[in-house]
Design an enzyme around this catalytic site. Sequence first.
Site, PDB file in Angstrom:
ATOM      1  CE  LYS A  62      -2.119  -1.173   3.555  1.00  0.00           C
ATOM      2  NZ  LYS A  62      -1.754  -2.485   4.315  1.00  0.00           N
ATOM      3  NE  ARG A  70      -3.849  -1.681  10.421  1.00  0.00           N
ATOM      4  CZ  ARG A  70      -3.050  -1.316   9.926  1.00  0.00           C
ATOM      5  NH1 ARG A  70      -3.174   0.011   9.262  1.00  0.00           N
ATOM      6  NH2 ARG A  70      -1.984  -2.000   9.870  1.00  0.00           N
ATOM      7  NE  ARG A 101       7.585  -3.028   6.026  1.00  0.00           N
ATOM      8  CZ  ARG A 101       6.179  -2.816   5.688  1.00  0.00           C
ATOM      9  NH1 ARG A 101       5.596  -2.401   4.909  1.00  0.00           N
ATOM     10  NH2 ARG A 101       5.656  -2.967   7.132  1.00  0.00           N
ATOM     11  NE  ARG A 161       6.518  -0.672  10.195  1.00  0.00           N
ATOM     12  CZ  ARG A 161       5.559  -0.732   9.608  1.00  0.00           C
ATOM     13  NH1 ARG A 161       5.428  -0.194   8.407  1.00  0.00           N
ATOM     14  NH2 ARG A 161       4.625  -1.528  10.201  1.00  0.00           N
ATOM     15  NE  ARG A 201       2.728  -5.550  11.568  1.00  0.00           N
ATOM     16  CZ  ARG A 201       3.886  -5.075  10.824  1.00  0.00           C
ATOM     17  NH1 ARG A 201       4.926  -5.825  11.254  1.00  0.00           N
ATOM     18  NH2 ARG A 201       3.485  -4.536   9.701  1.00  0.00           N
TER      19      ARG A 201
END
Length: 190
Positions: free
Chosen positions: A14, A89, A128, A134, A146
Site C-alpha cells: 500500500k 482498519r 523489510r 521498524r 498483525r
Amino acid sequence: MLNLVLFGPPGAGKGTQSQKLIEKYGLIHLSTGDLLRGEISQGTKLGLEAKKLMDEGALVPDAVVIGMISNKLDANKEAKGFIFDGFPRTVAQAEALDSLLESKQSAISGMIALVVNDDELEHRLLLRGKDSGRPDDANPEVIRKRIKEYNDKTAPVADFYQAQHKLKSINGIGSIEDIFGAITGIIQSY
Ligand code: ADP
C-alpha cells in the site's frame, strides 16, 4: 474529490503504490501507521501509548486513529482528494470515515484491495524488517499477530465497502508497475 481507500494486509504494498498515486494525481496521502510513527518519534503522550500496542502487533484504539484522520481532513480543506492507507482498519473506523466525509459533502470514491497470500506477506515483512528499523517488522511472532489482527478485524472492512458497491480487488503479486497500472485503470473508471 477523489477519495481512495487503498486496502490490504500488512506488507501488501500500500505504501509503495500510495507514493506513485500521490505523484500522478496530486492527492494527500493519509497513512495512520506513518502518523502514529510520527507521534512516537516526537515522543507525544499519544505516541507513547500507541507504541506499546504497535510493538505487539495489536491495533491502537479506534478513537485515536479516527481523531488523527479528522484533524488531517480539517487541515487539508482545499485538497483534491485523499488516499487512505492503513485506515479504515475496523468497521467502526469505516463508519466514522463515512460520517466525517459526509459532513464535508464528500464520500469515498472506491476501495482498491491488494490481494497477497499470508506466506508472501510474512516473507516481505521480514525482508523489510532488515532495513526499515521498524520493530514490528523484525519479529516473526509480531508479524503473525498483525496478519491475524488483519484477518479478524480488518478483512470485514472490505465487506463494508462491497455492500456499497465500492470494492475492487487486484492481485498484489507482480511488478510494481503492473500493479500501479491495474490501480490507475480502476481510478479512470470512477
Ligand atoms: P502495516 O500495514 O505494515 O501493518 P502500518 O504502518 O499501516 O503498517 O501500521 C503499523 C501499526 O500501526 C499497526 O500494526 C497498528 O498497531 C497501528 N495502526 C496503524 N493504522 C491503524 C488503524 N487504522 N487502526 C488501528 N491501529 C492502526
